[in-house]
Design an enzyme around this catalytic site. Sequence first.
Site, mmCIF file in Angstrom:
data_model
loop_
_atom_site.group_PDB
_atom_site.id
_atom_site.type_symbol
_atom_site.label_atom_id
_atom_site.label_comp_id
_atom_site.label_asym_id
_atom_site.label_seq_id
_atom_site.Cartn_x
_atom_site.Cartn_y
_atom_site.Cartn_z
ATOM 1 N N ARG A 214 -7.759 -11.577 -19.471
ATOM 2 C CA ARG A 214 -8.299 -10.545 -18.591
ATOM 3 C C ARG A 214 -8.744 -11.098 -17.250
ATOM 4 O O ARG A 214 -8.823 -10.380 -16.259
ATOM 5 C CB ARG A 214 -9.476 -9.857 -19.303
ATOM 6 C CG ARG A 214 -9.835 -8.506 -18.713
ATOM 7 C CD ARG A 214 -11.008 -7.881 -19.445
ATOM 8 N NE ARG A 214 -12.215 -8.656 -19.301
ATOM 9 C CZ ARG A 214 -13.060 -8.973 -20.295
ATOM 10 N NH1 ARG A 214 -12.806 -8.562 -21.529
ATOM 11 N NH2 ARG A 214 -14.119 -9.685 -20.073
ATOM 12 N N ASP B 116 -6.859 4.403 2.233
ATOM 13 C CA ASP B 116 -5.717 4.437 1.325
ATOM 14 C C ASP B 116 -4.481 4.238 2.196
ATOM 15 O O ASP B 116 -4.076 5.120 2.938
ATOM 16 C CB ASP B 116 -5.683 5.787 0.590
ATOM 17 C CG ASP B 116 -4.569 5.855 -0.450
ATOM 18 O OD1 ASP B 116 -3.539 5.177 -0.262
ATOM 19 O OD2 ASP B 116 -4.724 6.594 -1.441
HETATM 20 C C1 LIG Z 1 0.345 8.215 -5.588
HETATM 21 C C2 LIG Z 1 -0.844 7.989 -4.773
HETATM 22 C C3 LIG Z 1 -1.998 7.441 -5.337
HETATM 23 C C4 LIG Z 1 -2.118 7.183 -6.813
HETATM 24 O O1 LIG Z 1 -1.237 6.221 -7.286
HETATM 25 P P1 LIG Z 1 -0.839 6.177 -8.845
HETATM 26 O O2 LIG Z 1 -0.236 4.847 -9.003
HETATM 27 O O3 LIG Z 1 0.080 7.327 -9.082
HETATM 28 O O4 LIG Z 1 -2.120 6.314 -9.619
HETATM 29 C C5 LIG Z 1 -3.069 7.197 -4.513
HETATM 30 N N1 LIG Z 1 -3.017 7.475 -3.202
HETATM 31 C C6 LIG Z 1 -1.929 8.001 -2.626
HETATM 32 C C7 LIG Z 1 -1.939 8.291 -1.166
HETATM 33 C C8 LIG Z 1 -0.809 8.283 -3.388
HETATM 34 O O5 LIG Z 1 0.255 8.846 -2.821
#
Ligand SMILES: *Cc1c(COP(=O)(O)O)cnc(C)c1O
Length: 391
Positions: free
Chosen positions: A56, A181
């Site tokens: 882990r 993000d």
């Molecule tokens: C798809 C997405 C996520 C989440 O990713 P997963 O791997 O599907 O959990 C987060 N932020 C954005 C902008 C996304 O497009």
Amino acid sequence: MSAKQEYDVQTLLTHGGIQPDQHHGFVNTPIYRGSTVVFPSAEAFREGRQKYQYGRWGNPSTDALTSAIKALEGAEGTVLCPSGLAACSTAILALMEAGDHILIPDNVYSPVRTLCDSLQNRFNFEVTYYDPTLGADIESLVKPNTKVIYTESPGSLTMEVQDIPAIVRVARTHGAFTITDNTWGTPLFFPAIEHGIDLSVMAATKYIVGHSDAMLGTISASPRAWDKIKSFHALTGIFASPDDVTLALRGLRTLHVRLERHQRNAIAVGKWLEQRSEVKSVFYPALESHPQHNLWKRDFKGASGLLSFVTREAPQACVDKLVDSLKLFSIGYSWGGFESLVLPATLQSIRTAKPWEEPGHLIRLHVGLEDADDLIRDLEEALNEFSKNLK
Ligand SMILES: *Cc1c(COP(=O)(O)O)cnc(C)c1O
């Protein structure tokens, strides 16, 4: 490989995390599956005197990806999560404490909104959703307990580009952390840490893995946020599978080549869509018609393959037919793989800071690596059919 400045990004993508001398000369780091790591003696065990001690806590496979992403992001450190959403939630939870306030853009990836709504009540977080086009005016929403300003640029579905440098300045002035993000831009098109962001999150599921065959998230930190994310990540036992990590490493090697082609195809598709009478607007930052095109040009080095468009007003059945009749764009969640995808979206019930009152239908496209003319012909047939059904 160390500091980001030493090599161009294409070289980092090719060499990041590769250590053949540690693996009998094999170019790629093998998949290290495992929980137990054995120690040679009681003394070595007691003193924790070896590099790897328990599955882990990391292994050569996960280290290969973290070091490659860390170099790419120019970060103080990087941690891995089992999905993109896990990376978003881990970043938020690592920084927030009960009673803290977080600012979330109205166009945030919607599961993050659901998460924040839940945390608000359960952990006593104060959450404010804000208009993503605010820029420096976000200062009017900052409170004494604002701990985090969360950003996503361009944001989900409506693709507004945020003035990240202005938001970072506001956060710094008020001692708040910033999260972005960066799934759409990746550090290739938007070097988030360089722009002053504290935690740069990616759904590596999308362009890093790049082949729709694994799920993964990454969080890369500025020096001031690294200790917080590193310790919270360790405390919670969040771990990414070495198999998935190896797929991400494979994807990483061609990231720049794929993104260039996604960009070229998406520009072609976007420009073509703009000319069609069935289309009211196209949301893609690389198009001059995009409301924040100039911000995008100032801060981004490129555009990836995800865009949205709004159709003329039409009965739902006509829109369904349009989506169903596409042959090269499959209907499904996620994006960032080699293939084209389409997603019809409903925003009316989601947005609160900036209500969505557009009577047309929003359709999101992920423009894949197919031939652009083939993709356009597919869209042309579907839109022609849509027009006919409207009459
Ligand atoms: C798809 C997405 C996520 C989440 O990713 P997963 O791997 O599907 O959990 C987060 N932020 C954005 C902008 C996304 O497009």
